[in-house]
Enzyme design. Structure first.
Site, PDB file in Angstrom:
ATOM      1  N   ARG A  77      -5.149   7.356  -2.151  1.00 27.22           N
ATOM      2  CA  ARG A  77      -4.997   6.175  -3.001  1.00 27.22           C
ATOM      3  C   ARG A  77      -6.003   5.115  -2.536  1.00 27.22           C
ATOM      4  O   ARG A  77      -5.974   4.707  -1.382  1.00 27.22           O
ATOM      5  CB  ARG A  77      -3.570   5.636  -2.893  1.00 27.22           C
ATOM      6  N   HIS A 121      -5.958  -4.729  -6.423  1.00 24.34           N
ATOM      7  CA  HIS A 121      -5.338  -4.891  -5.112  1.00 24.34           C
ATOM      8  C   HIS A 121      -5.796  -6.251  -4.563  1.00 24.34           C
ATOM      9  O   HIS A 121      -6.421  -6.323  -3.500  1.00 24.34           O
ATOM     10  CB  HIS A 121      -5.712  -3.725  -4.201  1.00 24.34           C
ATOM     11  N   GLU A 167       1.426  -4.649  -5.567  1.00 29.86           N
ATOM     12  CA  GLU A 167       2.271  -5.736  -5.064  1.00 29.86           C
ATOM     13  C   GLU A 167       2.009  -7.074  -5.748  1.00 29.86           C
ATOM     14  O   GLU A 167       1.592  -8.051  -5.105  1.00 29.86           O
ATOM     15  CB  GLU A 167       2.097  -5.868  -3.542  1.00 29.86           C
ATOM     16  N   ASN A 293       6.070   0.409  -2.136  1.00 32.41           N
ATOM     17  CA  ASN A 293       5.468   0.123  -0.832  1.00 32.41           C
ATOM     18  C   ASN A 293       6.589  -0.381   0.053  1.00 32.41           C
ATOM     19  O   ASN A 293       7.190  -1.413  -0.238  1.00 32.41           O
ATOM     20  CB  ASN A 293       4.393  -0.966  -0.948  1.00 32.41           C
ATOM     21  N   TYR A 295       7.989  -1.366   3.924  1.00 30.46           N
ATOM     22  CA  TYR A 295       7.719  -1.663   5.335  1.00 30.46           C
ATOM     23  C   TYR A 295       8.971  -2.043   6.119  1.00 30.46           C
ATOM     24  O   TYR A 295       9.142  -1.614   7.244  1.00 30.46           O
ATOM     25  CB  TYR A 295       6.666  -2.781   5.455  1.00 30.46           C
ATOM     26  N   GLU A 363       2.870   3.193  -0.245  1.00 28.16           N
ATOM     27  CA  GLU A 363       2.493   2.681   1.080  1.00 28.16           C
ATOM     28  C   GLU A 363       3.702   2.733   1.996  1.00 28.16           C
ATOM     29  O   GLU A 363       4.810   2.380   1.594  1.00 28.16           O
ATOM     30  CB  GLU A 363       2.036   1.208   1.038  1.00 28.16           C
TER      31      GLU A 363
END
Ligand code: FCB
Length: 466
Positions: A77, A121, A167, A293, A295, A363
């Site tokens: 990606r 992005h 995002e 994504n 985290y 991600e």
């Protein structure tokens, strides 16, 4: 499916983004982006680092494709720098910019790696910021869709997986509300406008991409995190509900249900952009997949003094004289709690609440302070454990019936981590920024063995067992 196996056809890959890796910031006719500008403002980026050179992949992508091939990656990606293709964001096309991505896609396909292309992005062409405030302006949505169509026309015969936006919450919140990212604005009115206009841009771009290539698969990558109350009190639990709307549902609900989440949307009445007839239909056009994504998770507490929303993130280690229970988990170098179960939770929620769409983890990863050891290798057991624990959760979610199709480690290589500059290393491959030398980290070799094991299992039919 046996334990720790993944569904047939599941893709393992890694992700990057243009500004974070390419360098070549003004090469071959590229126009400046808001990040080129922002990173030059003194004090905005740790140690005043910038992406002028980064990982130099504009001049050499072959080295990294070789590494991807060695690791056995099945997908990659990356993002297209809008200002490379359209130096002013619209109007004249810079063919050399398009040529670069054309060559990159061909080289990936020749190595047997499937390209997943992100169109935005965060590196908006600076001209669009100056002329109209970027996505603060409704006009930016249509301009974005036209750019998407230009890239789609050029690459769409070979690229089948498209991610419109990365995002959009971070771009709106850190970029326009908190001033920590480009364009560096602190404007409370901008948060919802930038969100709505990005969503509109997503919907328009999806339609235009499919207009040029009917088989284009179009998705969007959202930063998501489960939101927990700081304590079990009723007010904190209500705060967590609002926090979830503020971060997660502000995108999930319009995309999947055609409406913004209540009560948040009502509370923010004073900040809402005009929603025109047809907007919600454009936004809610069925997605081919959603990118998550992931985290960490978030804790929030009731805060009566915060206008309109009445909550605040809770990062305090101590609640009511006790060490908060979640503090027992590990933390990455970003200060983010390592919480693998949160990924399962998010994935399962997509099945339970949003109709089980196709999902890719676009991600997932962690920064730790890596160094090159005397043996010339980079031993990063914490990152390896992070990846092991999170991929286990993905496998568990698949066994629980979640329609999860692939996993991308963030990141393939260490890179420019936005406001943190080059000190936060997320790569499964180490980059020596002085020499541009790459060293596959232990976590990278671990990932290679996971992929090999999975591929062997698929060949012997293990992954298709019930
Ligand atoms: C995400 C971004 C990505 C990277 C990781 C660490 O929010 O999409 O570019 O910075 O965080």
């Amino acid at each position: 499916m046996s334990a720790n196996a993944f569904p047939p056809g599941f893709l393992f890959g890694a992700a990057t983004s243009a500004y974070q890796i390419e360098g070549g910031w003004d090469a071959d006719g590229k126009g400046p982006s808001i990040w080129d500008h922002f990173a030059r403002l003194p004090g905005r980026i740790q140690r005043n680092h910038n992406g002028d050179v980064a990982c130099n992949t504009y001049f050499d992508f072959a080295t990294d494709i070789d590494i991807m091939r060695r690791l056995g990656l099945q997908a990659y990606r990356f993002s297209v720098a809008w200002a490379r293709v359209l130096p002013l964001g619209r109007g004249a096309i810079n063919e050399k910019g398009l040529d670069y991505y054309d060559r990159l896609v061909d080289a990936l396909l020749a190595a047997g790696i499937k390209p997943f292309v992100t169109l935005f992005h965060w590196d908006l062409p600076l001209a669009l910021q100056r002329e109209m405030g970027g996505f603060d302006s409704r006009d930016c949505a249509a301009i974005f869709a036209d750019y998407a169509e230009i890239v789609g026309r050029r690459l769409g015969d070979r690229v089948k997986q498209w991610i419109t936006l990365n995002e959009p919450w971070v771009h709106a919140t850190l970029g326009h509300l908190r001033g920590l990212h480009a364009p560096g604005r602190l404007n409370p009115w901008a948060y919802l406008r930038v969100i709505h206009h990005q969503l509109l841009g997503h919907g328009l771009a999806a339609a235009q991409l499919k207009g040029v290539h009917a088989d284009a698969q179009v998705g969007i990558s959202l930063n998501m995190g489960p939101v927990y109350p700081a304590t079990d009190s009723e007010v904190d639990r209500a705060a967590a509900g609002l926090g979830d709307q503020f971060i997660n549902r502000i995108f999930l609900d319009p995309l999947f249900r055609g409406q913004y989440p209540e009560p948040l949307w009502g509370r923010l009445r004073a900040f809402r952009p005009p929603v025109q007839p047809g907007d919600m239909e454009t936004i809610a056009h069925p997605l081919d997949f959603v990118g998550i994504n992931y985290y960490t998770r978030i804790h929030v507490r009731h805060a009566w003094y915060v206008p309109f929303v009445g909550f605040w993130p809770n990062d305090l280690p101590v609640v009511a004289g006790r060490v908060a229970p979640w503090r027992k988990n590990g933390y990455s170098q970003m200060g983010w709690e390592v919480y693998p179960a949160g990924l399962f939770e998010l994935l399962f929620r997509m099945k339970q609440e949003y109709g089980n769409p196709a999902v890719y983890i676009t991600e997932n990863g962690a920064a730790f302070a890596d160094t090159v050891s005397d043996d010339g290798r980079v031993h990063d057991p914490q990152r390896q454990q992070f990846l092991e624990q999170h991929t286990d959760m993905v496998s568990a979610a698949a066994r629980a019936g979640v329609n999860v199709r692939g996993y991308f480690a963030w990141s393939l290589i260490d890179n420019f981590e936005w406001a943190y500059g080059y000190d936060k290393r997320f790569g499964i491959v180490y980059v020596d920024f002085a020499t541009q030398r790459r060293i596959i980290k232990d976590s990278g070799y671990w990932y290679q063995s996971l992929i090999q094991g999975q591929a062997a299992g698929e060949r012997s039919g293990a992954a298709t067992e019930p």
